[in-house]
Each structure stands twice: as structure tokens, then as C-alpha cells.
Design an enzyme around this catalytic site. Structure first.
Site, short mmCIF file in Angstrom:
data_model
loop_
_atom_site.label_atom_id
_atom_site.label_comp_id
_atom_site.label_asym_id
_atom_site.label_seq_id
_atom_site.Cartn_x
_atom_site.Cartn_y
_atom_site.Cartn_z
N ASP A 169 27.31 -17.70 -18.41
CA ASP A 169 27.82 -18.69 -17.42
C ASP A 169 26.77 -18.92 -16.15
O ASP A 169 26.11 -17.94 -15.98
CB ASP A 169 29.07 -18.75 -17.16
CG ASP A 169 29.67 -17.43 -16.59
OD1 ASP A 169 28.60 -16.80 -16.01
OD2 ASP A 169 30.88 -17.16 -16.60
N LYS A 192 28.92 -22.51 -19.76
CA LYS A 192 30.11 -22.45 -20.32
C LYS A 192 31.19 -22.91 -19.57
O LYS A 192 31.06 -23.37 -18.54
CB LYS A 192 30.44 -20.69 -20.14
CG LYS A 192 31.83 -20.36 -20.23
CD LYS A 192 31.95 -18.83 -20.06
CE LYS A 192 33.13 -18.64 -18.80
NZ LYS A 192 33.14 -17.23 -18.42
C1 R5P Z 1 33.80 -15.03 -15.54
O1 R5P Z 1 33.39 -15.92 -14.68
C2 R5P Z 1 33.50 -13.67 -15.76
O2 R5P Z 1 32.25 -13.51 -15.13
C3 R5P Z 1 33.55 -13.27 -16.92
O3 R5P Z 1 32.91 -14.13 -17.73
C4 R5P Z 1 34.97 -13.33 -17.80
O4 R5P Z 1 36.08 -13.05 -16.78
C5 R5P Z 1 35.18 -12.79 -19.06
O5 R5P Z 1 36.54 -13.07 -19.36
P1 R5P Z 1 36.83 -13.18 -20.92
O6 R5P Z 1 36.18 -11.63 -21.49
O7 R5P Z 1 38.46 -13.24 -20.87
O8 R5P Z 1 36.29 -14.29 -21.40
#
Ligand code: R5P
Length: 296
Positions: A169, A192
Site C-alpha cells: 500500500d 490497496k
Molecule cells: C496497514 O496500513 C499496515 O501497514 C499493514 O498493512 C496492516 O496493518 C496489515 O494488517 P492485516 O494483516 O490485518 O491486513
């Protein structure tokens, strides 16, 4: 010069011990207890007045219990006259650093407030989710990067051939780009979106140049696994040879591992900010180097 001590909290016993050893300073003699009803207790018979104490306590699940233990120890030690530096390898609530939906609390600000009132004078963490979160603290806070250690591990152990490094992202792209630069690999960023109510993640990118490539997905946190799963599916669909996941904080909540397996993620590497099966990269030297530079 004030005498220094390390308190290895229950969430970071091994890391705390390793830090004490690296810094050449003794461990505080203390005990944490959780009663059957869930209440916590902290006891120390060491005399800490005038001393500097590094309280090492990560805040992975059970998040609120680990935070409370940190606050309890910080409060008691500071009441007894110690200067408390909280060393929190994984800082929970760092993703709640702004009001995303109307009426939502900025919980990281509240955590910062609690720490200050508990007597924390400084905070040292590893790869805080976003640099914006640092501004919510009214006392000195430092975020140490685990990226160089992760790159070193990837170079030595993963035997990658001309990989492409991908950020799932926009938010994490600076960190991932630093990884790619240090590694000497091509960097790409996915787009994302996360439904702010359901948490559902989707990635949309039509033309990624990943055909036949080994793709390394680098992120700060793996929590439910939804982000890495979506990223892995996207790159494999577009012809990547394989996908691997590298992150700083591996929480693996619920069925995260099954999701990653289903999305054909072939290897997972995290650091020991959160102890676990995939915590292959040690951040104690990166933390110790920073703690050595702190003034009394
Ligand atoms: C979000 O901005 C973080 O950088 C991670 O991508 C996120 O916290 C990952 O969480 P999950 O494994 O629940 O998708």
C-alpha cells in the site's frame, strides 16, 4: 552518571535479557503476576531511586494486558524515583493515529497520555506504523528501523534471484522502498483499499511487471494477513514465480497463517519485536545501539 537497569517485561523476556546483556547492565529483580480474574500485579524489591530503568515490554496480543503491565511497572518505578524509558518493540494502537471515521478516537494519543501520566520519560520503539504518530507524544519518542537487519537476513538466508520488492500500500511505501534500495532490488507499490467498517482488503493493479519474478512483499505489520494475502494473490495472478512476505511485526491474528498459505506465500520472515515461529530477525542490536546514544 546514573546507574542503569533493564526490566524485561513478560511480553519481551528474551529480548529484554538480550538487551541487558548487549548493554552490559543488570536486570531489575521483579515479578509480574496475573491473577485468575485477569488483574495484574507488579512487584520489585530493588531500590531504584535515582536510577535509569529501561522497561522492555512489547504490546502484542493480549494488547491491553501488555500495555497495562507496562504502565503499572513504569508508574511504580517512577514513583520510587527512577527515570523510566519505555522500550516497546511493537507499539500497539499505532495504526489508530488519526480519526479515520467520524467520531472515532485517536487512541494512540490516549496511549501516549497514559504513558506520560504513568511516569514514562522517553519511549523507544521499532518501526512505528507511521511517522505521524510520533507527533502525538508530548515526551521524546524514537522509532528505530529494523529494515537494515531484515535486508541483511534476506541477503544471507533467502537466496533470492533478482527479486522485485513490493509495498502492498501507499502508507508503508517509504519503508519498503528503503528495503529495496538497501537490497539493490526493483521496487513497486500496489494500491490497496480497506473497507473501514469491515476491514476487508482489496488490491487493484492491472499491469505489474513481475512476470517470472520472485516477489518480496514488505510491510510493517502482519495482523489478520489480509493485506499480504491480497498482495500475494495479485502478483501471482500476474505471473510472478513466487511470493514471500517480510514484515517487522508478525502478529498473525486468528486464521492469518491459513490465509497466507492459501495465497501461496512461500516464506515468512519477521523480527522478534513480537516473539513467535517466524521471528527470525533479532532487533536487539539495533535497539541497543540506539539506547547507548541516549543521554542520562
Ligand atoms: C496497514 O496500513 C499496515 O501497514 C499493514 O498493512 C496492516 O496493518 C496489515 O494488517 P492485516 O494483516 O490485518 O491486513
Amino acid at each position: 552518571m546514573a546507574e542503569k537497569l533493564v526490566l524485561a517485561g513478560p511480553a519481551s523476556e528474551e529480548l529484554g535479557r538480550s538487551l541487558a546483556e548487549k548493554l552490559g547492565i543488570p536486570l531489575l529483580d521483579a515479578e509480574f503476576k496475573v491473577f485468575p480474574d485477569g488483574e495484574s500485579r507488579f512487584t520489585t524489591s530493588d531500590k531504584v531511586a535515582g536510577k535509569s530503568v529501561f522497561v522492555v515490554q512489547s504490546t502484542h496480543p493480549p494488547v491491553d494486558q501488555h500495555i497495562f503491565q507496562l504502565l503499572l511497572a513504569a508508574h511504580q518505578l517512577s514513583e520510587q524515583g527512577a527515570k523510566v524509558t519505555a522500550v516497546v518493540p511493537y507499539l500497539a494502537y499505532a495504526r489508530q493515529d488519526k480519526e479515520f471515521l467520524p467520531g472515532e478516537g485517536v487512541t494512540l494519543g490516549f496511549v501516549a497520555h497514559l504513558m506520560r501520566h504513568a511516569g514514562v520519560r522517553r519511549l523507544v520503539t521499532v518501526d512505528i506504523h507511521s511517522a505521524e504518530g510520533l507527533a502525538l507524544f508530548s515526551f521524546p519518542v524514537y522509532s528505530v528501523s529494523a529494515i537494515p537487519s531484515l535486508v541483511e537476513y534476506a541477503k544471507e538466508k533467502l537466496d533470492l534471484k533478482d527479486p522485485v520488492v513490493i509495498s502492498p500500500d501507499f502508507g508503508g511505501s517509504k519503508r519498503t522502498e528503503a528495503f529495496a534500495q538497501l537490497y539493490g532490488a526493483k521496487f513497486l507499490r500496489l494500491n490497496k483499499t480497506r473497507d473501514k467498517t469491515t476491514g476487508e482488503v482489496s488490491v487493484w493493479d492491472a499491469n505489474l511487471d513481475v512476470e517470472g519474478k520472485e516477489v518480496v512483499i514488505v510491510d510493517d505489520i502482519i495482523s489478520t494477513g489480509g493485506t499480504v494475502k491480497a498482495a500475494s494473490e495479485a502478483v501471482l495472478k500476474q505471473g510472478a514465480k513466487k511470493s514471500l512476505a517480510i514484515c517487522v511485526h508478525g502478529l498473525f491474528v486468528g486464521d492469518a497463517l491459513q490465509k497466507l498459505e492459501k495465497a501461496s506465500v512461500s516464506s515468512i520472515v519477521c523480527t522478534n519485536t513480537v516473539p513467535g515461529k517466524f521471528s527470525k530477525v533479532d532487533v536487539s542490536e539495533a535497539l541497543a545501539s540506539h539506547l547507548r546514544t541516549l543521554e542520562e
